[in-house]
Design a protein around this motif. Structure first.
Motif, PDB file in Angstrom:
ATOM      1  N   GLY A   1       7.150  13.378  -5.103  1.00 30.43           N
ATOM      2  CA  GLY A   1       6.300  13.074  -3.894  1.00 30.43           C
ATOM      3  C   GLY A   1       7.036  12.211  -2.574  1.00 30.43           C
ATOM      4  N   ASN A   2       6.951  12.872  -1.712  1.00 27.44           N
ATOM      5  CA  ASN A   2       7.300  11.741  -0.353  1.00 27.44           C
ATOM      6  C   ASN A   2       6.172  10.842   0.232  1.00 27.44           C
ATOM      7  N   TYR A   3       6.824   9.215   0.141  1.00 28.58           N
ATOM      8  CA  TYR A   3       5.637   8.291   0.229  1.00 28.58           C
ATOM      9  C   TYR A   3       6.475   7.924   1.701  1.00 28.58           C
ATOM     10  N   GLU A   4       5.382   7.025   2.054  1.00 28.46           N
ATOM     11  CA  GLU A   4       5.538   5.719   2.956  1.00 28.46           C
ATOM     12  C   GLU A   4       4.919   4.680   2.190  1.00 28.46           C
ATOM     13  N   VAL A   5       5.733   3.201   2.090  1.00 26.42           N
ATOM     14  CA  VAL A   5       5.151   2.345   0.989  1.00 26.42           C
ATOM     15  C   VAL A   5       4.767   1.083   2.483  1.00 26.42           C
ATOM     16  N   LEU A   6       3.531   0.263   2.480  1.00 25.05           N
ATOM     17  CA  LEU A   6       3.855  -0.604   3.788  1.00 25.05           C
ATOM     18  C   LEU A   6       3.429  -1.876   2.770  1.00 25.05           C
TER      19      LEU A   6
ATOM     20  N   VAL B   1       1.011  -1.368   0.243  1.00 28.45           N
ATOM     21  CA  VAL B   1      -0.289   0.006  -0.029  1.00 28.45           C
ATOM     22  C   VAL B   1       0.719   0.935  -0.249  1.00 28.45           C
ATOM     23  N   LEU B   2       0.481   1.918  -0.901  1.00 28.22           N
ATOM     24  CA  LEU B   2       1.562   3.433  -0.938  1.00 28.22           C
ATOM     25  C   LEU B   2       0.010   4.479  -0.404  1.00 28.22           C
ATOM     26  N   LYS B   3       0.957   4.498   1.459  1.00 30.24           N
ATOM     27  CA  LYS B   3      -0.130   5.570   2.153  1.00 30.24           C
ATOM     28  C   LYS B   3      -0.355   6.854   1.752  1.00 30.24           C
ATOM     29  N   ASN B   4      -1.859   6.742   2.082  1.00 27.24           N
ATOM     30  CA  ASN B   4      -2.576   8.216   1.814  1.00 27.24           C
ATOM     31  C   ASN B   4      -2.742   8.503   0.350  1.00 27.24           C
ATOM     32  N   THR B   5      -2.493   7.494  -0.083  1.00 30.57           N
ATOM     33  CA  THR B   5      -3.802   7.393  -1.667  1.00 30.57           C
ATOM     34  C   THR B   5      -3.864   6.139  -1.713  1.00 30.57           C
ATOM     35  N   LYS B   6      -4.450   6.181  -3.323  1.00 28.42           N
ATOM     36  CA  LYS B   6      -5.625   4.889  -3.526  1.00 28.42           C
ATOM     37  C   LYS B   6      -4.767   4.198  -4.115  1.00 28.42           C
TER      38      LYS B   6
END
Length: 750
Positions: free
Chosen positions: A63-68, A39-44
């Motif tokens: 942009g800056n992302y967090e991958v879970l 999941v790419l946090k804070n996105t769909k």
């Protein structure tokens, strides 16, 4: 000018839609993990990994992302990235198994809490543990749990119960989702037919828990937690067969009913229809069975997000064992000996969180059990209904975590034996309170008490105390003490009273058993520099019983005598579990228990019957990523136990030998959504008849037609009966099933 505007539009469009791709692999100890969630946090943006563990997320803007990355049973892993321009970013994840030391448990305190934070030591076993040695029911699966032994009580019908730390099965309470629906008649059959596809985990508490759960939780309890439909696979199937002709099928289905509910259905079917007599006594070595169980669980979505779930199960089984020539036309007669048992059972359970601001939960269950059985020419017809309702209020005040509860239990039992002249109907109301006190940052104290009222036995009070000292994150010390009680249902719990030719003698009105227990538990976690993990847990315990009801097989070889012990009984010992996970793909779960289970009467102390001095268990697993192969070697070891003989002339051994059952399994998991497994059970081909002239006494004369008695009812030695024996299948301490291969297939669609 128009060209300049057009140029800027193209430039802005190019910058705005410059997009990147994140791709990589999800593995665990080098083995690809399919169906993992990314999941790419804070996105769909989200996806799942394919059969080789690969994944790809496209069209990502700067942009800056967090991958879970996550997978059920494994610790989720997060990684931060920065996307600057149109490029391809490689991001791999190696997930670690969620160590059971960090599991959330509910059994010890009746509320969700991290296992490390619980003042009551709770052992947790996940489905992956039981898959190391696949079995057709949970009863057999528990053979690889340290300090827990499935005990067969009859060589013919193969019914049994669960021993914890040497205590007989009736001392162990079995729960499903916290509800005490496996009791009485179902202590013999309740652990069969629970679909493995529905199993979330099993929590085990060793030692008395009567202050929370009432009667039957004297020696410990086993709580079978079923899956939340929200977290279950859409479809799962697990089927295996053995070279003995056994077939077991587990199916699981999940569906969403609009936005209001989700439902999970599990079906288990087991069949064994191949009479085998390897010990040449003309009796079936293993009971023939035809069993089906259907379980369904509903979770309802409430606007308040409060809990509301209901579940139900239907169970039917037809089992028989006996002489090889037995057919159903002989059922209940004295021509050919057979033990035939028809069991029909309904269960309903649920939990509803009240729509109030306080945290209040109402739990309920109801069971209806109908048993139609014959043991040779002796019928045993029994009906049992148990209703249970419980309301708890969980309240936090400063450093106090309070739990108040009230419960009521309805019991109906009737059978055709002389011990039950009329149906037994009983209402047992209870109240209990628990206070978990945070004394300081590292110190926690739990105080609890329960009051029960029984029509037959009056008031029963059971207090308990628990203390936890969290020395640091890797060292925890726990001390627990308390009392317990057990009200006996003789014929529903003591199955040996129904089989064989011994007369059942009840010398007095049986009083409730009482116990006084103390145990000390130490838990240590070790993390090495190269990423290996070792968890070490040791428990020492001492339990003292008064009014013990221990069947007496020794005073008269023709009788089983029941009475309250005129003295006391003691179980004491020490148990150690070691859990090791190495980064080279090797995992080891090792357990050892030493115990001393005795009774003292008239100043004479003896070892209790069918209790071993020591046990050992192991599960050693090794993963070979190159070949997509897992190897599991499991086994157990049991020390000698005293066995029930039929007199001084009985040639069978008084003590069992030290014995072991060992298994090996190979699992291939390269195919998408599939697991193929095969192996061998009982590698040593061990069976109880080794070293004994026979196991079943007088198997050639099961109705004792040629047995001669004197005027006092004692058996006389004759040329046809040189050992002065009667028919008795109660000399049993382990399974009669020898070496066999198995092959199985699992399919999971998430």
């Amino acid at each position: 000018m128009k060209n300049l505007i057009l140029f800027f539009c193209i430039l802005i469009n190019t910058i705005s839609f410059a997009q990147s791709t994140i791709k990589g692999k999800i593995t665990s100890q080098g083995m690809p993990m399919q169906q993992a969630n990314i999941v790419l946090k804070n996105t769909k943006n989200a996806t799942i990994s394919n059969e080789d563990g690969s994944y790809s997320i496209k069209n990502i803007t700067a942009g800056n992302y967090e991958v879970l990355a996550s997978y059920t049973g494994f610790k989720p892993q997060r990684k931060s990235i920065t996307v600057i321009d149109s490029t391809e970013i490689i991001l791999d994840f190696d997930l670690k198994e969620n160590n059971t030391l960090d599991e959330v448990v509910v059994t010890g305190t009746l509320k969700p809490v991290s296992r490390l934070e619980s003042p009551v030591p709770v052992e947790v076993y996940k489905p992956t543990f039981f898959k190391k040695n696949p079995t057709a029911n949970i009863f057999e699966a528990l053979q690889n749990v340290n300090g827990v032994r499935p005990q067969l009580n009859c060589n013919v019908c193969n019914t049994g119960d669960i021993h914890i730390n040497g205590l007989e099965g009736p001392y162990t309470l079995v729960l499903i989702d916290g509800m005490p629906i496996v009791s009485g008649l179902s202590t013999v059959y309740g652990l069969s037919g629970i679909p493995n596809s529905l199993l979330e985990r099993i929590e085990i508490v060793k030692g008395p828990a009567s202050s929370l759960y009432g009667s039957e939780a004297v020696g410990g309890l086993i709580n079978i937690i079923t899956k939340n439909p929200k977290n279950a696979a859409i479809f799962s199937a697990d089927a295996f067969s053995t070279s003995w002709g056994e077939v077991n099928i587990d199916l699981g289905f999940k569906a969403n009913i609009g936005k209001s509910a989700s439902v999970l259905t599990g079906v288990n079917y087991f069949n064994y229809s191949n009479p085998i007599d390897n010990n040449d006594d003309n009796f079936t070595d293993v009971t023939l069975q035809d069993r089906i169980s259907v379980f369904q669980k509903w979770n309802f979505n409430r606007k308040s997000n409060k809990l509301f779930s209901m579940a139900g199960r239907f169970f039917y089984e037809d089992r028989w064992g006996g002489e090889l020539q037995w057919e159903k036309k002989y059922r209940g007669g004295d021509e050919v000996y057979g033990e035939s048992i028809y069991t029909k059972r309904w269960e309903l359970l649920g939990a509803y969180e009240l729509p109030v601001s306080e945290k209040m939960l109402f739990s309920f269950s109801y069971t209806d059990h109908d048993q139609n059985s014959v043991y040779g020419d002796i019928p045993y017809l029994a009906k049992q209904r148990i209703g249970f309702g419980q309301l708890t209020w969980d309240k936090k005040l400063n450093n106090h975590d309070l739990l108040f509860g009230t419960a009521i239990r309805y019991q109906y039992y009737d059978d055709n034996t002389t011990a039950t002249t009329e149906a037994d109907v009983n209402w047992i109301p209870s109240v209990f309170v628990q206070d978990e006190i945070n004394l300081a940052e590292k110190h926690k104290l739990l105080l609890g008490a329960r009051y029960d009222y029984n029509n037959n036995h009056g008031s029963i009070f059971t207090p308990r105390l628990a203390y936890k000292w969290k020395v640091n994150d890797n060292n925890i010390l726990r001390f627990n003490t308390g009392t317990g009680f057990r009200i006996v249902n003789l014929f529903t719990e003591e199955h040996a009273a129904l089989t064989g030719s011994r007369d059942v003698i009840v010398l007095e009105e049986l009083k409730p058993e009482r116990s006084y227990n103390a145990n000390l538990n130490y838990l240590k976690k070790i993390y090495t520099k190269n990423g290996n993990f070792i968890g070490w847990e040791t428990t020492a315990w001492y339990t003292y019983f008064t009014n013990s009801i221990i069947p007496d097989y020794d005073s008269n070889p023709n009788q089983i005598i029941y009475k309250n012990l005129n003295g006391h009984a003691v179980t004491k010992g020490i148990s150690t579990n070691i859990d090791m996970v190495f980064n080279n793909g090797l995992k080891m779960i090792l357990g050892a228990t030493y115990m001393d289970v005795t009774k003292t009467e008239n100043s004479i102390t003896t070892q209790q019957i069918l209790t071993e001095k020591f046990t050992g268990t192991w599960a050693i697993s090794y993963r070979i990523p190159k070949y997509f192969l897992d190897i599991d070697y499991t086994g157990n070891l049991y020390g000698p136990m005293r066995l029930p003989l039929l007199g001084a002339l009985d040639p069978r051994k008084e003590y069992s030998p030290t014995w072991s059952i060992q298994n090996i399994q190979f699992t291939f998991n390269k195919l998408k959504n599939f697991e193929i497994y095969l192996g061998i059970k009982n590698l040593l081909n061990w069976t109880p008849n080794k070293g004994n002239p026979f196991i079943i006494a007088r198997a050639n004369d099961p109705f004792d037609k040629n047995v001669q008695f004197d005027t006092n009812g004692n058996v006389q030695a004759t040329p046809d009966n040189p050992y002065a024996l009667t028919f008795d299948p109660g000399y049993v301490y382990g399974p009669n099933q020898g070496i066999r291969s198995f092959f199985g297939l699992r399919y999971t669609l998430k």
